[in-house]
Design an enzyme around this catalytic site. Structure first.
Site, PDB file in Angstrom:
ATOM      1  N   ARG A   3     -34.520  86.735  35.404  1.00 12.91           N
ATOM      2  CA  ARG A   3     -34.653  88.149  35.093  1.00 12.91           C
ATOM      3  C   ARG A   3     -34.881  88.312  33.596  1.00 12.91           C
ATOM      4  NH1 ARG A   3     -36.028  89.846  39.225  1.00 12.91           N
ATOM      5  NH2 ARG A   3     -35.005  91.345  40.596  1.00 12.91           N
TER       6      ARG A   3
ATOM      7  N   HIS B 131     -44.551  88.068  36.139  1.00 13.68           N
ATOM      8  CA  HIS B 131     -43.475  88.265  37.116  1.00 13.68           C
ATOM      9  C   HIS B 131     -43.968  88.002  38.546  1.00 13.68           C
ATOM     10  CE1 HIS B 131     -39.399  90.428  37.841  1.00 13.68           C
ATOM     11  NE2 HIS B 131     -39.657  89.561  38.794  1.00 13.68           N
TER      12      HIS B 131
END
Lengths: 274, 274
Positions: free
Chosen positions: A189, A237
């Site tokens: 993350r 991502h």
């Protein structure tokens, strides 16, 4: 609306559904849901699916191997038409460390072990995994870092892990200064990392390379120095893209089980944040 | 001199040792030995060592994953500061084909299977491998190519395999023209490939990328168009570098066994050339 499948819902949105019985996160992380202060008190379910797990492990394997086999160096040589072989340590002499030993971290660690690397893992609570040296808790972090050359971060974003990837942490990694220095791969993350500290670590040499799939601000702003840093690899991502076909089938199975009176699997512990 | 460990010995050299009992090749291939017309009639032993096998398999995994995960496309996007995700088929929908199912090909195929790919293999004679679709002989080649998107070549160089990687062969590969076209990874021998045909296949689109560790002429001459071709990745014949530590121990074990009257392992069949 009894069930919501969500990815980054606007804060407050889920509070509008009085009949909501469960929330399904469409990605592996759930911080995009739990960050909502008006979140209804219904179970939040993480997606755990072999398809998602396999995608993450292949991303980890790819980027560990790119560092291990010095692909960027050979790319640079190719550009200069240089034919030169460099020392190549066997995988058995290269220490890879995986932060986070949930479903994703355990599968990635097992694949790295299959590739022959010396693999260790670090997690919040003690875990025992065959063939993998494990460390845990704040007290185990330094020992884990000191033996790790390639650091793979697959932690969830929680209050306990926020901004854990700092310059101070990178300086504890093992780099031999020669063929293999220390490398970072963060596919966990963005909230785990401090972008400026990564740049500082690369520039001072405590990191020799960083592969980043996640960032505190996404998309990564055009002004970020990470984009063109020669030692940085950026992906948007997509380390483990959520393929709707297997994920929808997975969620439908959970709903069927739930409506038959069975418990939901992979329910988030709101206290721990994952 | 009773035993010679060699890599690319000058032709005629080994004929100077009347007491020679065995020749050990220091690399996986033996064409650099068998090409000598004055070679004495003693056993030639191929090196088969887990260290060498693991290096080759990690090279294959790295380059298959680079194509599968479109790493070059993301590199180009990073250079332009572009944050854009592209379709990512699961490995289970990607067909990888391994030419050559000796020790190296079988291990690479097993690792690709572990990574989740649809794996097939092609070899001179019929082989059965768990989880891997196998084809063999000239009659099985076309069927193997038609189902293969990423072609991994680990064949030995023999009269039967010389210049097998031609434009005609590349045109038979399965490319869907979109996300995943056809790709070539040759880590076998340079004599297998026709460099001009690789360039032609890349330029016409029957290949979308080629990763080459070996070439008909090594080092690759500076004038070769392969060096700067945007769809080519070049490594300097180091896919599976011979680490002297495990290889010398391996050869010493073989000599001890041989002197105790036991047969040598991995003796080359001179008729087949490997």
């Amino acid at each position: 609306v009894a069930y919501a499948g969500v990815w980054q819902p606007p804060p407050g949105l889920l509070g509008n559904f009085p009949h909501l019985q469960a929330i399904f996160s469409l990605g592996a992380g759930v911080d995009h849901v739990t960050n909502d202060p008006a979140l209804p008190r219904v179970p939040i379910v993480r997606i755990v699916d072999p398809d998602l797990t396999m995608r993450m492990s292949e991303y980890v394997a790819l980027h560990v191997l790119m560092y291990h086999r010095r692909q960027r160096l050979y790319d640079a040589q190719q550009h200069e038409r240089v034919w030169r072989e460099h020392d190549q340590p066997p995988a058995s002499e290269v220490a890879v460390g995986v932060m986070g030993l949930g479903v994703l971290g355990r599968d990635a660690a097992a694949l790295l072990l299959r590739l022959g690397f010396r693999v260790a893992g670090w997690s919040r609570s003690l875990k025992a995994l065959p063939g993998i040296e494990t460390f845990h808790g704040p007290g185990g972090l330094e020992g884990f870092l000191r033996r790790t050359e390639i650091l793979v971060c697959l932690l969830p974003a929680t209050p306990a892990t926020a901004a854990i990837l700092t310059l101070d942490l990178f300086r504890k990694l093992k780099g031999d200064g020669a063929a293999s220095g220390a490398y970072l791969i963060n596919a966990g993350r963005g909230a785990l990392q401090v972008d400026a500290d990564i740049v500082a670590a690369l520039d001072e040499g405590s990191l020799c390379g960083a592969t980043l799939d996640v960032f505190p601000t996404e998309p990564l702003p055009p002004a970020s120095p990470l984009w063109r840093h020669p030692k940085v690899t950026i992906t948007p991502h997509n380390a483990a893209a959520s393929d709707p076909r297997p994920l929808v089938a997975n969620i439908l199975r959970q709903i069927q089980r739930f409506e038959a009176g069975l418990p939901l699997d992979h329910v988030v512990n709101r206290g721990a944040g994952y």
